[in-house]
Design a protein around this motif. Structure first.
Motif, PDB file in Angstrom:
ATOM      1  N   GLU A  42       0.829  -1.208   0.000  1.00 19.86           N
ATOM      2  CA  GLU A  42       0.000   0.000   0.000  1.00 19.86           C
ATOM      3  C   GLU A  42       0.862   1.255   0.000  1.00 19.86           C
ATOM      4  N   GLN A  43       1.974   1.224   0.768  1.00 20.32           N
ATOM      5  CA  GLN A  43       2.870   2.373   0.806  1.00 20.32           C
ATOM      6  C   GLN A  43       3.527   2.592  -0.548  1.00 20.32           C
ATOM      7  N   ARG A  44       3.911   1.487  -1.198  1.00 23.84           N
ATOM      8  CA  ARG A  44       4.538   1.608  -2.517  1.00 23.84           C
ATOM      9  C   ARG A  44       3.585   2.253  -3.516  1.00 23.84           C
ATOM     10  N   LEU A  45       2.343   1.781  -3.509  1.00 20.09           N
ATOM     11  CA  LEU A  45       1.367   2.366  -4.418  1.00 20.09           C
ATOM     12  C   LEU A  45       1.134   3.846  -4.124  1.00 20.09           C
ATOM     13  N   ALA A  46       1.115   4.175  -2.818  1.00 16.71           N
ATOM     14  CA  ALA A  46       0.944   5.585  -2.453  1.00 16.71           C
ATOM     15  C   ALA A  46       2.120   6.418  -2.940  1.00 16.71           C
ATOM     16  N   ASN A  47       3.357   5.881  -2.798  1.00 21.98           N
ATOM     17  CA  ASN A  47       4.545   6.601  -3.259  1.00 21.98           C
ATOM     18  C   ASN A  47       4.515   6.805  -4.770  1.00 21.98           C
TER      19      ASN A  47
ATOM     20  N   GLU B 239       4.525  10.358  -6.619  1.00 22.78           N
ATOM     21  CA  GLU B 239       5.577  10.695  -7.581  1.00 22.78           C
ATOM     22  C   GLU B 239       4.985  11.079  -8.918  1.00 22.78           C
ATOM     23  N   ALA B 240       3.938  10.346  -9.330  1.00 24.56           N
ATOM     24  CA  ALA B 240       3.287  10.680 -10.597  1.00 24.56           C
ATOM     25  C   ALA B 240       2.663  12.067 -10.548  1.00 24.56           C
ATOM     26  N   GLU B 241       2.065  12.406  -9.407  1.00 23.83           N
ATOM     27  CA  GLU B 241       1.473  13.736  -9.267  1.00 23.83           C
ATOM     28  C   GLU B 241       2.553  14.818  -9.274  1.00 23.83           C
ATOM     29  N   ARG B 242       3.684  14.530  -8.608  1.00 26.00           N
ATOM     30  CA  ARG B 242       4.767  15.517  -8.593  1.00 26.00           C
ATOM     31  C   ARG B 242       5.329  15.760  -9.978  1.00 26.00           C
ATOM     32  N   ARG B 243       5.522  14.662 -10.723  1.00 27.75           N
ATOM     33  CA  ARG B 243       6.059  14.794 -12.072  1.00 27.75           C
ATOM     34  C   ARG B 243       5.091  15.545 -12.970  1.00 27.75           C
ATOM     35  N   ALA B 244       3.802  15.253 -12.789  1.00 27.30           N
ATOM     36  CA  ALA B 244       2.829  15.963 -13.625  1.00 27.30           C
ATOM     37  C   ALA B 244       2.810  17.450 -13.312  1.00 27.30           C
ATOM     38  N   SER B 245       3.022  17.803 -12.036  1.00 28.16           N
ATOM     39  CA  SER B 245       2.961  19.220 -11.660  1.00 28.16           C
ATOM     40  C   SER B 245       4.172  20.010 -12.149  1.00 28.16           C
TER      41      SER B 245
ATOM     42  N   GLN C 285       9.987  11.853 -18.033  1.00 27.75           N
ATOM     43  CA  GLN C 285      10.244  10.508 -17.508  1.00 27.75           C
ATOM     44  C   GLN C 285      11.077   9.721 -18.511  1.00 27.75           C
ATOM     45  N   GLN C 286      11.901   8.879 -17.956  1.00 24.72           N
ATOM     46  CA  GLN C 286      12.737   8.003 -18.772  1.00 24.72           C
ATOM     47  C   GLN C 286      12.041   6.653 -18.899  1.00 24.72           C
ATOM     48  N   THR C 287      11.924   6.179 -20.121  1.00 23.01           N
ATOM     49  CA  THR C 287      11.227   4.920 -20.380  1.00 23.01           C
ATOM     50  C   THR C 287      12.228   3.780 -20.485  1.00 23.01           C
ATOM     51  N   LEU C 288      12.009   2.773 -19.692  1.00 25.96           N
ATOM     52  CA  LEU C 288      12.843   1.570 -19.702  1.00 25.96           C
ATOM     53  C   LEU C 288      11.959   0.368 -19.994  1.00 25.96           C
ATOM     54  N   ALA C 289      12.492  -0.583 -20.727  1.00 25.41           N
ATOM     55  CA  ALA C 289      11.719  -1.779 -21.070  1.00 25.41           C
ATOM     56  C   ALA C 289      11.953  -2.871 -20.044  1.00 25.41           C
ATOM     57  N   ALA C 290      10.856  -3.495 -19.624  1.00 20.52           N
ATOM     58  CA  ALA C 290      10.942  -4.620 -18.701  1.00 20.52           C
ATOM     59  C   ALA C 290      10.336  -5.839 -19.374  1.00 20.52           C
ATOM     60  N   THR C 291      11.115  -6.867 -19.542  1.00 19.00           N
ATOM     61  CA  THR C 291      10.637  -8.077 -20.219  1.00 19.00           C
ATOM     62  C   THR C 291      10.699  -9.256 -19.280  1.00 19.00           C
ATOM     63  N   VAL C 292       9.903 -10.297 -19.572  1.00 14.26           N
ATOM     64  CA  VAL C 292       9.844 -11.500 -18.742  1.00 14.26           C
ATOM     65  C   VAL C 292      10.594 -12.612 -19.458  1.00 14.26           C
ATOM     66  N   PRO C 293      11.613 -13.223 -18.848  1.00 15.25           N
ATOM     67  CA  PRO C 293      12.351 -14.307 -19.505  1.00 15.25           C
ATOM     68  C   PRO C 293      11.481 -15.533 -19.678  1.00 15.25           C
ATOM     69  N   ASP C 294      11.941 -16.390 -20.594  1.00 17.24           N
ATOM     70  CA  ASP C 294      11.210 -17.640 -20.828  1.00 17.24           C
ATOM     71  C   ASP C 294      11.141 -18.465 -19.559  1.00 17.24           C
TER      72      ASP C 294
ATOM     73  N   SER D 209       8.379   0.368 -18.904  1.00 24.08           N
ATOM     74  CA  SER D 209       7.947   1.005 -17.673  1.00 24.08           C
ATOM     75  C   SER D 209       8.844   2.182 -17.390  1.00 24.08           C
ATOM     76  N   ASN D 210       8.442   3.020 -16.480  1.00 26.43           N
ATOM     77  CA  ASN D 210       9.126   4.287 -16.221  1.00 26.43           C
ATOM     78  C   ASN D 210      10.069   4.174 -15.045  1.00 26.43           C
ATOM     79  N   VAL D 211      11.244   4.758 -15.183  1.00 26.61           N
ATOM     80  CA  VAL D 211      12.224   4.834 -14.109  1.00 26.61           C
ATOM     81  C   VAL D 211      12.112   6.198 -13.465  1.00 26.61           C
ATOM     82  N   VAL D 212      12.079   6.217 -12.156  1.00 30.68           N
ATOM     83  CA  VAL D 212      12.012   7.485 -11.430  1.00 30.68           C
ATOM     84  C   VAL D 212      13.431   8.006 -11.274  1.00 30.68           C
ATOM     85  N   SER D 213      13.708   9.129 -11.870  1.00 36.11           N
ATOM     86  CA  SER D 213      15.060   9.695 -11.800  1.00 36.11           C
ATOM     87  C   SER D 213      15.152  10.704 -10.673  1.00 36.11           C
TER      88      SER D 213
END
Length: 569
Positions: free
Chosen positions: A408-413, A417-423, A428-437, A461-465
């Protein structure tokens, strides 16, 4: 009679015939178009309100016409006067012969006997009574309709909760004083009594008990109940005694003892037959040869048949010896040996966390030999094991709650962060996250998501810088992992602490693909929760290798980024 010889139907029929004849003889001729109102006979006994059967057609009547119709072609007043007198005499004679004795016996029933019958019926039907509120909250008329449907379907006293008797009682509770419901209930009670009598005649004790229990619930003061309950007890007594004697013939002494105990629980005045059976059991036990019984007991002990199966186990045979020879040393030692083996079995159950079976074994061991070696230690071990299990459960509950709170804390953070970035309009830096076989590594099976080939299910997905280095982040454009050709992949190891706590999370990693394809300058840009998964992510990326990056014919070093996701399946 005791089995439902219903005198009232005969009386009602004869009364109806006399009534019809009287009306016919005194009635003036009516016009052919007139109709005679339907004739109904008032009940003779207050508890019965069934409609009387229609009188038989009189001699000389026109087929299909009502009694008293003017279409009679052979009307002879003298003849019918004589017939009426004859029928009246027959009716009165039948009443005194068939009904008088029953009515007089009913009249002689004292108030004390009625109270006894009510108490007996109520007591017998204790387990049969429906729980209050067991029926749906329906209106009185709806309940009455349901009761009638149940009666038509033959559900007089079964099944519990939806039989005619209980539904009529519920309808009367909703509509107190309803004459029609009361009359129909009385008829249904009579029907249940007849069914109980039939069940008794056919030796169906369970059906008879169910029917009588419902009648006692509806009409505890019914004068027929004490006699019928007494017959039921006698039937059950006979069944238990017969079962006990059959068990004695087969040397099943434990079953015989159980049958005797059941017979003694019945409410019967004469218990002589029960006591005779008990004496037969005692005699049969004493006649068993002690040496043979001890030999069988030792054999069962060796086979491990300590307390089961019934009538053929070591405890049973040792108890059999002691019942005739209480001081037998071998039998006493045998019970002590059984107790010791039960303690060992209980220890095995404790080690397997099967605490209830272990407790039962220890209770039996204490009954056989309270001083058995290891009994006290085993009881202490059981108590300690149960306490440890409770502690472990409490720890798991706490860890689960902590994991949920962290999530719950992670989701709140993330939302903050999304609200701060929007303001502030930061990029944002875009990074790709893939799932191995699935077959690529054990970490993938554990639920760790990492980068994959172009053919895998890739996602970005987005990396928080760091907000203080936005300018630097804009200058260092990171390659997505999907733009690289992977040569060697090592899956991250799921941290044991995170697995025990049921935690999930992610790590944003930036790294340099060197000229030889290895990774360097590895750094963590963001992670959640805390540093829980950071070390696992860094160790994995250190071992990755890619094909060298070529730009304009030259091998160059470039920075890339990836978000590693950690989640338990």
């Amino acid at each position: 009679g005791a089995f439902g010889s219903d005198d009232s139907s005969f009386t009602e029929t004869m009364t109806g015939l006399v009534s019809n004849l009287g009306k016919v003889l005194t009635k003036k001729r009516e016009k052919p178009a007139d109709k005679v109102p339907e004739q109904r006979i008032e009940p003779v006994i207050a508890s019965r309100r069934d409609t009387a059967p229609a009188p038989a057609a009189l001699p000389g009547s026109v087929p299909g016409s009502a009694a008293g119709h003017s279409g009679w072609s052979f009307f002879k007043p003298k003849i019918f006067g004589g017939a009426a007198a004859t029928v009246l005499i027959l009716a009165l004679g039948g009443y005194f012969v068939f009904g008088g004795s029953d009515e007089s016996s009913r009249g002689r029933t004292t108030a004390a006997q009625q109270r006894t019958a009510a108490e007996t019926g109520t007591e017998r039907a204790g387990s049969e009574r429906p729980a209050a509120g067991g029926l749906s909250q329906a209106s009185g008329q709806e309940l009455l309709d349901e009761a009638r449907l149940a009666r038509q379907a033959g559900q007089i006293y079964n099944p519990p909760g939806s039989n005619a008797i209980e539904l009529y009682m519920a309808a009367l509770s909703a509509m107190p004083g309803n004459a029609m419901a009361s009359a129909e209930l009385a008829a249904v009670v009579d029907e249940a009594l007849r069914m109980a009598e039939s069940a008794l005649l056919e030796r169906r004790a369970s059906d008879a008990a169910a029917a009588l229990g419902r009648v006692a619930f509806a009409d505890a003061g019914n004068t027929r109940l004490p006699f019928l309950f007494a017959q039921l007890s006698q039937m059950q007594l006979r069944e238990y005694v017969d079962a006990g004697r059959a068990a004695l013939r087969d040397s099943r002494f434990e079953d015989a003892a159980n049958a005797i105990a059941a017979a003694r629980s019945l409410d019967v005045a004469d218990k002589s037959e029960i006591e005779a059976l008990a004496q037969e059991l005692a005699t049969a036990r004493s006649e068993e040869r002690v040496d043979d019984v001890l030999a069988r007991a030792a054999q069962r002990l060796e086979q491990g048949s300590l307390i089961t199966p019934a009538n053929d186990n070591a405890r049973y045979f040792y108890d059999l010896v002691l019942s005739t020879d209480p001081g037998n040393i071998l039998a006493q030692q045998g019970l002590s040996a059984i107790a010791s083996k039960l303690v060992l079995q209980a220890r095995t159950e404790i080690d397997s966390s099967r605490f209830n079976p272990a407790a039962q074994l220890l209770e039996e061991a204490a009954r056989l030999d309270p001083s058995s070696a290891g009994l006290a230690d085993a009881n202490q071990a059981l108590a300690a094991a149960r306490e440890r299990a409770l502690d472990q459960q409490r720890t798991r509950d706490a860890e689960r709650a902590a994991g949920q709170k962290a999530e719950e804390q992670r989701l709140a953070n993330e939302r903050a962060e999304a609200e701060r970035r929007a303001s502030v309009g930061s990029e944002q830096q875009t990074l790709a996250a893939t799932v191995p076989d699935a077959g690529e590594s054990t970490a993938a099976a554990a639920g760790v998501e990492a980068d994959g080939d172009n053919d895998d299910n890739n996602s970005e997905s987005n990396v928080v810088s760091d907000p203080g280095n936005d300018a630097t982040a804009r200058q260092d454009t990171l390659l997505a992992i999907s733009e690289l050709t992977r040569v060697k992949y090592v899956a991250p190891k799921y941290p044991r602490l995170a697995e025990r706590r049921n935690l999930s999370g992610w790590v944003d990693v930036a790294f340099t693909v060197k000229a030889d394809g290895t990774t360097g300058s590895i750094e963590v840009r963001a992670a959640d929760p805390g540093d829980m998964f950071v070390n696992a992510a860094l160790r994995a990326v250190e071992d990755w290798e890619f094909e060298p990056i070529v730009e304009n014919g030259q091998v160059v070093e470039r920075q890339a980024g990836v978000r590693l996701m950690f989640a338990l399946e």
